[in-house]
Design an enzyme around this catalytic site. Structure first.
Site, PDB file in Angstrom:
ATOM      1  N   PRO A 228       0.825  -1.220   0.000  1.00 59.47           N
ATOM      2  CA  PRO A 228       0.000   0.000   0.000  1.00 59.47           C
ATOM      3  C   PRO A 228       0.855   1.265   0.000  1.00 59.47           C
ATOM      4  O   PRO A 228       0.614   2.187  -0.780  1.00 59.47           O
ATOM      5  CB  PRO A 228      -0.824  -0.132   1.287  1.00 59.47           C
ATOM      6  CG  PRO A 228      -0.848  -1.587   1.576  1.00 59.47           C
ATOM      7  CD  PRO A 228       0.487  -2.105   1.129  1.00 59.47           C
ATOM      8  N   TYR A 229       1.854   1.290   0.880  1.00 56.77           N
ATOM      9  CA  TYR A 229       2.700   2.481   0.982  1.00 56.77           C
ATOM     10  C   TYR A 229       3.548   2.678  -0.263  1.00 56.77           C
ATOM     11  O   TYR A 229       3.588   3.771  -0.842  1.00 56.77           O
ATOM     12  CB  TYR A 229       3.594   2.359   2.215  1.00 56.77           C
ATOM     13  CG  TYR A 229       4.511   3.545   2.414  1.00 56.77           C
ATOM     14  CD1 TYR A 229       4.009   4.759   2.863  1.00 56.77           C
ATOM     15  CD2 TYR A 229       5.877   3.454   2.161  1.00 56.77           C
ATOM     16  CE1 TYR A 229       4.841   5.855   3.060  1.00 56.77           C
ATOM     17  CE2 TYR A 229       6.717   4.535   2.350  1.00 56.77           C
ATOM     18  CZ  TYR A 229       6.194   5.737   2.803  1.00 56.77           C
ATOM     19  OH  TYR A 229       7.014   6.817   2.977  1.00 56.77           O
ATOM     20  N   THR A 230       4.231   1.623  -0.711  1.00 57.38           N
ATOM     21  CA  THR A 230       5.127   1.773  -1.858  1.00 57.38           C
ATOM     22  C   THR A 230       4.362   2.121  -3.123  1.00 57.38           C
ATOM     23  O   THR A 230       4.823   2.932  -3.922  1.00 57.38           O
ATOM     24  CB  THR A 230       5.964   0.504  -2.089  1.00 57.38           C
ATOM     25  OG1 THR A 230       5.098  -0.607  -2.322  1.00 57.38           O
ATOM     26  CG2 THR A 230       6.839   0.207  -0.899  1.00 57.38           C
TER      27      THR A 230
END
Length: 282
Positions: A144-146
């Protein structure tokens, strides 16, 4: 007199940027969700204006843009800093968690940028997006973050090329590990996620999540001071021709070089042998 708007200004990099810009004598609009968050700075610096603005709220973003656009602003800088981190196995994370993260990291950034583009064009200002080295490398269990930071990088590239002829500069800051409270939050989030796993997913991913927590602790120990980021951002604000990208942190340039030049299978093998797939430490 430079006028700077900073989103996510209450903690971490955003707070450090707010303080650094005030020390330079800039007029700063610090965007927070709780107005009392910056009370100490407000008492010390008369050029600080604290605005309640959640980047996911269209009403609050538009209201802030209207207020600032009515001021006598000649040199405007927008710093899109607001962001959250979230990780875990893709199989175990529901779409609501994904959507919440993208609302802040991607759509919030877009919403704020769109609202302030008329002022940026008028003043021939600058957009500084706080991305991450994760925008160049997709680590397991951080999808999700990357993926949101990959999106921020793509948006920054397109926006920079769209605004080049209009005199607006767009700069992407890509830090590696920085010493902020994000690491404690990441560990707490990992523990929360682990507690929510079904017995089947616990069996499949439990060791990997425990290894991830150990890795986060190790990475935090080698994180560089937040001043590394603030110094580069101040360069991006003041230099006549700033670089489009600023990579920040230990071995970050080398990591970026590896991601660019090594074959994908080699990169995959490095991750497979890396800390994220080691057994949890006893």
């Amino acid at each position: 007199m430079k006028h700077v708007l900073i989103t996510g200004a209450s903690t971490g990099i955003g707070f450090a940027l707010t303080k650094s810009c005030l020390e330079q004598g800039y007029t700063v609009w610090a965007c927070v969700r709780k107005l009392e968050a910056l009370k100490d700075l407000k008492d010390k610096y008369p050029t600080l204006h604290v605005i309640r603005m959640d980047v996911t709220s269209n009403e609050e973003v538009v209201a802030a843009a209207n207020i600032i656009s009515q001021q006598s602003v000649k040199d405007f800088v927008l710093i899109n800093n607001a962001g959250i981190a979230l990780g875990g196995p893709i199989e175990a994370m529901n779409l609501k968690e994904w959507r919440n993260l993208f609302e802040v990291n991607v759509f919030g950034l877009l919403q704020v940028t769109q609202a302030f583009l008329p002022l940026l064009r008028k003043t021939k200002g600058r957009v500084i997006n706080i991305g991450s080295i994760s925008g160049r490398m997709s680590s397991p269990f951080l999808a999700p973050y990357t993926s949101s930071k990959h999106a921020v990088r793509a948006i920054s590239d397109s926006l920079r090329r769209e605004l080049r002829s209009l005199g607006v500069k767009v700069i992407l800051i890509e830090p590696g590990p920085i010493k902020t409270d994000i690491w404690d939050k990441s560990i707490a989030q990992s523990e929360k996620l682990e507690a929510q796993l079904t017995p089947e997913l616990q069996e499949v991913y439990g060791d990997a999540i425990n290894s991830l927590k150990s890795a986060v602790t190790d990475v935090a120990k080698n994180a560089v001071p937040v001043s590394y980021v603030t110094n580069k951002v101040l360069q991006a604000i003041t230099l006549p021709n700033p670089y489009p990208y600023y990579l920040i942190g230990k071995n970050i340039h080398f990591q970026a070089w590896l991601m660019k030049l090594l074959p994908v299978r080699v990169v995959d093998a490095i991750f497979a042998r890396g800390f994220r797939f080691q057994k949890a430490r006893k």
